[in-house]
Structures are given as C-alpha cells and as structure tokens.
Scaffold this active site. Structure first.
Site, PDB file in Angstrom:
ATOM      1  CE  LYS A   1      54.695   9.665  74.190  1.00 38.02           C
ATOM      2  NZ  LYS A   1      55.907  10.419  74.550  1.00 38.02           N
TER       3      LYS A   1
ATOM      4  CG  ASP B   1      56.510   9.190  71.143  1.00 40.58           C
ATOM      5  OD1 ASP B   1      57.227   9.808  71.942  1.00 40.58           O
ATOM      6  OD2 ASP B   1      56.411   7.944  71.154  1.00 40.58           O
TER       7      ASP B   1
HETATM    8  N1  GLU Z   1      57.385  12.628  72.190  1.00 38.76           N
HETATM    9  C1  GLU Z   1      58.356  13.491  72.798  1.00 38.76           C
HETATM   10  C2  GLU Z   1      58.680  13.026  74.199  1.00 38.76           C
HETATM   11  O1  GLU Z   1      58.495  11.886  74.524  1.00 38.76           O
HETATM   12  C3  GLU Z   1      57.982  14.959  72.706  1.00 38.76           C
HETATM   13  C4  GLU Z   1      56.701  15.359  73.365  1.00 38.76           C
HETATM   14  C5  GLU Z   1      56.279  16.797  73.100  1.00 38.76           C
HETATM   15  O2  GLU Z   1      57.014  17.525  72.454  1.00 38.76           O
HETATM   16  O3  GLU Z   1      55.210  17.146  73.572  1.00 38.76           O
HETATM   17  O4  GLU Z   1      59.209  13.760  74.989  1.00 38.76           O
END
Ligand code: GLU
Length: 420
Positions: A106, A146
């Site tokens: 992240k 996100d």
């Molecule tokens: N931000 C989204 C999550 O928390 C998607 C992450 C992604 O697609 O890599 O799952």
C-alpha cells in the site's frame, strides 16, 4: 478516532487469533508480522502560487510471498505510517483469501486532493511515482486506486513510470483509464463485489433482498457504486453519507438522483442535497440506525469501543478497509450482529485489478461481461469457503477469512523457506 487506535495492532490481533486456531507456532507466523519493506519519501512540489511544499509519502510492501506486492495509493490528510502498514497487510490477506497470486502493499501521500488543483495533484503523483519507482514494477509491486486517488492518477503513474523506463509499461499499475489498458468493469468492481457479498450473506441468513433496508456510510467510489447496485437489486437504501454528513429517508432514498447530484467528481456535498421526506443526520447517527444491513464504505475505525454497543444493524458488510476496530468485534458478536470482513467483502477491486494486469501482460482485452462474470466466479466461491470454515470451526466470518488467508500465506512462506 481514539488516540490509542493503531490499525496495525488490529492486524496482528486477528492474525494471532487465526494462527492459534490453525495450531501454528509464533515461529510459523513471525515473518508475516513484519512488513518486508517500508519506504518513506519526501515529495517536493511547486504549488500554483509559486511556493514549494513538501508532502510526505509512503510505499510499504507487507509481503511478496505469494506474488508481487499489490495495493492502492491513498491521498488523504490522515495518511500515516501505521495506517499504510495495516492497509498493506490487509492487502496480503485479501489477495490470499480470494486466492489471487499477489502479496500485499500500500502507498499513501499526506495531502488533501480536494484542496489541490489538477496540476498540483499531477505533480504530486509524478514526483511520488519517481520516488517509489525503485520498488514498483509489474513483477514487483503494482499500485492501484484507493481513497482520494482515481483512474486519472493511475494514468499519470503509468506515464511517469514509462517515461523513466523509456518504454510503455502498462502492467505497472491497475485501475487505469480504459485508453491506457484499464480493465472494463474495474471502476465498479469493488462495489460490485460488495453487492455480491451482501446478497450472499443475506441468502445464508434467510433474508429477502427485495425491499430490505440498508444504510451506506461513504459516497466515494466504493460507497456510491455499492448503493447504486444494491438499489438496482431492489434493496431499499434508506441512508447514505459523505464527509459533510448523511441523509435518511425511511421509505428509501432516490439513489439515481443522488448520484446525479453528487456528479462524477463528487464536488457537490450531501449537506446541500434535498429530497422530499428525507432528513439530515450525522455520520455517527447513520452507523447507529435501526436497519437490517449496514455498509461502512469510508475509512477505518468507524465502529469501535465507543459506539459498538449502539449498532442496531443485523448485518455489517465491511466495504471500507478496517472500518471496525478489533475491540468492537466481540461487542458486535455478543449482540449477534453478523460481520462480513473487509478482506473478503471488498476484494472485488483487487480481483479486477488482477484481471487488468493479466490482460496487460498478455496484451489482450476482455469484455465487461467477461470481467463481471469472472469476478462473480471468484467472489461467490470465496464467500462460500469463508462461510463454511466459520461454521465448521464455530468462529466469526472474520476469523474464518483469516484462517484461510493466514494458512495460504504461511504455506507459501514455508514452501519457499526463509532465505538464505
Ligand atoms: N485499494 C483497493 C483495496 O483496498 C484496491 C487495491 C488494488 O486493486 O490493488 O483493495
């Protein structure tokens, strides 16, 4: 948020609980308690007024045991190291529970996108991408949208990374604009997965979907699409909210009208929205409504030790990451409130990110119908597996999800063995 809240402690608690049931020793899970890499960067940007400002950014890879790190980039004023660490770890277990070949990562930048011009946001994105470029790549770590970021931001990340490499690299990031190899259906994927999951849990509990009331906290990408799809499925969406507060109407809100009012960029706020028969409520009041289904789709720590006792919903589906603090779980359980955990409920986004990456690296493209059908083919069996193990072991669905996820991560780690 309470002062003592540290989302990473929440992660460790559930991992420990699952490991104990699985019969793992501390040594078995020791390595997954620590993120593999934590990068903190400074992001200097010349603002529109000519002044230089430095923003703080992070990229954290929690695990690459099952595949490249995968997870979004958050732009929000409250971003901090512990939050990004927790979000990265949740991605590891999310990818594991739906069995896609990724680890977890992240990133985040401490900024308020609502107060930035498009040029400023693009400059932050480009400079941040350059700063984390040594860590990311289609085989290493693949960012995605996100909270506070979107397809346009992903397009700038793809462009910046491609410029640095000297050639087009589509697979470095997912959730891109369709023109740059974005997957059809990716924008709606998280909300669609939440919709599938909500219907699945309601079916298990013998609840009718048609006409049943639901409240959705948060009208960002996930909340707004969840509300739209559940409305289309016949549920009565009685309350929704955004940063400015919530609205409630017992007979059900006019969701298409609200989405039109909020607009694509969601610059309009619900505090100024009007509909006959509705009343304004606070975000806190929304969570405490006497509704059948509650869907927190905003940020972490919304239901905690302070308000868990006041929650009246029969089912809570976690569309956000970490909306229920660990201390609230036993309180909700004692009230027989069924919680469908985030790592399962909101996995639709990363599942379609995986589809996007698969298409990118093979230079093929799938139709939206194919994408949606493949998504359902992952979400439904994953739900079933979590439900079954929770029944079998007599645990909550959260513990059930972690039993599956922790086992997959630990088995991958053991199969690789600790290097050197
Ligand atoms: N931000 C989204 C999550 O928390 C998607 C992450 C992604 O697609 O890599 O799952």
């Amino acid at each position: 948020m309470s002062n003592t809240y540290n989302p990473y402690d929440n992660v460790l608690k559930v991992v420990n609980d699952a490991a104990a049931i699985l019969g793992y020793t501390q040594s078995d899970i020791e390595a997954i308690k620590y993120p593999e890499r934590e990068l903190k960067v400074s992001v200097p940007v010349v603002m529109d007024n000519g002044e230089t400002r430095v923003f703080e950014g992070y990229r954290i890879q929690h695990s690459t045991s099952r595949g490249p790190a995968k997870g979004g980039i958050r732009f929000h004023p409250d971003v901090n190291l512990d939050e990004v660490k927790a979000l990265a770890a949740w991605m590891t277990f999310k990818c594991a529970v739906v069995n896609i070949p990724y680890g977890g990562g992240k990133g985040g930048v401490v900024c308020n996108p609502n107060e930035l011009s498009e040029r400023e946001l693009r400059a932050i994105t480009r400079r941040f991408t350059a700063a984390i470029a040594p860590l990311i790549g289609p085989d290493q770590d693949i960012p995605a949208p996100d909270v506070g970021s979107n397809a346009a931001v992903m397009g700038w990340i793809m462009d910046t990374y491609s410029m640095l490499k000297g050639h087009c690299v589509h697979g470095v990031v997912t959730g891109k604009p369709i023109e740059l190899g974005g997957a059809l259906g990716r924008n709606e994927a998280t909300g669609r997965g939440v919709m599938f999951t909500t219907k699945n849990i309601m079916k298990k509990l013998g609840m009718e979907v048609e006409g049943t009331d639901v409240a959705v906290q948060g009208m960002g990408n996930v909340g707004s699409i969840t509300a739209k799809l559940l409305h289309e499925e016949g549920m009565k969406v009685v309350a929704v909210s955004d940063v400015s507060g919530g609205i409630y109407k017992k007979e059900g809100l006019n969701i298409p009208e609200i989405l039109k009012y909020l607009g694509e960029d969601r610059k309009n706020l619900l505090k100024d929205y009007k509909e006959e028969g509705m009343v304004h409520i606070s975000n806190e009041e929304l969570l405490e409504l006497d509704v059948t289904v509650l869907i927190p789709a905003a940020l972490e720590n919304q239901i905690n030790g302070q308000n868990a006792d006041k929650i009246k919903a029969k089912v809570v589906v976690e569309a956000a990451n970490g909306p229920i603090a660990a201390e609230a779980d036993p309180i909700l359980e004692s009230k027989n409130i069924v919680v469908v955990p985030d790592i399962l409920a909101n996995a639709g986004g990363v599942v379609v990110s995986y589809f996007e990456w698969v298409q990118n690296i093979q230079s093929v493209s799938w139709t939206e119908e194919e994408v949606n059908a493949k998504l359902k083919n992952i979400m439904d069996p994953s739900f079933e597996a979590v439900w079954n193990i929770a029944q079998e072991k007599k645990t909550t669905l959260r513990t059930g999800a972690y039993l599956i996820a922790v086992e997959r991560v630990v088995k991958a780690k053991k199969a690789r063995a600790i290097w050197p």
